[in-house]
Motif scaffolding. Structure first.
Motif: not given
Ligand code: NAD
Length: 294
Positions: A22, A25, A44-47, A104, A108, A130-131, A153
């Motif tokens: 992923g 962010i 790694k991401d999916i797109n 989250e 998935v 995971t949060s 994090f």
């Molecule tokens: P985000 O939506 O910014 O990013 C998620 C990414 O995962 C996207 O780029 C998506 O394309 C990718 N993705 C989806 N399915 C995938 C797969 N099968 N393989 C690889 N990549 C895939 O989300 P985020 O805010 O970065 O959150 C990610 C995780 O971090 C979540 O579990 C969230 O709860 C946790 N988190 C978020 C925060 C926050 O403040 N945003 C803080 C701490 C923890």
């Protein structure tokens, strides 16, 4: 938070190559911080769009360092070169530790963690950023749950010192020790916590969001609440913080907390977060949430 080294800390494996799943962010932030502090990382991401966003964020942060004279341009190039973007699991056999940072959603994450387990060595440590989702729940379908723990994090990764390392029922000391050592190598302050929905920080933070939701439902203006909380001394108010976190992540994490603690964290009816989410206002990630960011 400072404690004497524990006996299990000696069991840490070296992390010479990491991977993050992923490039959003959090994934982009983890890749930047790991590369900056000297551990090369596969992202790694999916797109391709996801990858491009993660790299753009890393470049922006590094350019700021160069502008401020904290880093030379060739050092910036070295850091960027130590982030390897990919759309497949090709090089995962050489990876020592993986941080899963996809959306989250337990289903998935379950699928992603299982495919990752098939792509890495038997001794590779798998972690989830995971949060809120229980580590034991995520470990349920893994073949090697002893190699798995939480590595949570905070956002933005390059600024927030804390990392929660979450020990599941089957997590080995080696997994915890390796994750703690990697967090320290990234310049972070790890704390080891037990498993439950939301762990430690989000068990405190989500009731705060709940208070905010209730105030807005009672008629408070969100901008007013934000200003008051800033005057109270917090760096930002709850509405702005939800924009930073992302409304999709906030909503899904809130649902996990409500399921885990229905008596304390369940909100009846439609909340301010639901309204934002249903109107496609995800916060800073798409330039509109409670506030506009154009
Ligand atoms: P985000 O939506 O910014 O990013 C998620 C990414 O995962 C996207 O780029 C998506 O394309 C990718 N993705 C989806 N399915 C995938 C797969 N099968 N393989 C690889 N990549 C895939 O989300 P985020 O805010 O970065 O959150 C990610 C995780 O971090 C979540 O579990 C969230 O709860 C946790 N988190 C978020 C925060 C926050 O403040 N945003 C803080 C701490 C923890």
């Amino acid at each position: 938070l400072k404690k004497k080294a524990k006996a299990w800390e000696k069991e840490a494996n070296d992390v010479n190559l990491a991977a993050v799943l992923g490039a959003g962010i959090m994934g982009g932030g983890v890749a930047f911080q790991s590369a900056l502090k000297g551990t090369p990382i596969i992202m790694k991401d999916i797109n391709q769009d996801g990858i491009a966003l993660g790299l753009k964020e890393a470049k922006k942060l590094l350019s700021k360092r160069v502008e401020k004279g904290k880093m030379k341009p060739d050092q910036m190039a070295d850091v960027l070169n130590s982030i390897t973007p990919t759309l497949n699991y090709g090089d995962f056999k050489n990876v020592d530790l993986v941080v899963e940072a996809v959306v989250e959603n337990p289903k998935v994450k379950d699928a992603v963690l299982r495919e990752t387990e098939d792509a890495v060595r038997e001794d590779t440590i798998l972690t989830s950023n995971t949060s809120t989702i229980s580590i034991d729940l995520l470990a349920k379908n893994l073949k090697r749950p002893e190699n798995f723990c939480g590595m949570h994090f905070f956002n933005p990764v390059h600024m927030m010192p804390l990392v929660e390392v979450i020990r599941g029922e089957k997590t080995s000391d080696r997994a915890i020790a390796t994750t703690v050592a990697y967090a320290k190598a990234m310049g972070k302050t790890p704390i080891v916590v037990n498993d439950c929905p939301g762990f430690l920080v989000n068990r405190v933070l989500f009731p705060y969001f709940g208070g905010f939701i209730g105030l807005v439902r009672d008629g408070a203006d969100f901008q007013h609440v934000d200003k008051v909380m800033e005057k109270f001394g917090w760096p930002m108010g709850p509405a702005y913080l939800l924009d930073v976190v992302g409304m999709d992540t906030g909503k899904h994490a809130g649902e996990v907390m409500a399921d885990g603690f229905p008596d304390r964290m369940k909100h009846e009816g439609t909340t301010a977060i639901d309204v934002m989410f249903d109107n496609n206002r995800y916060g800073q990630k798409n330039d509109k949430g409670f506030y506009k960011y154009e």
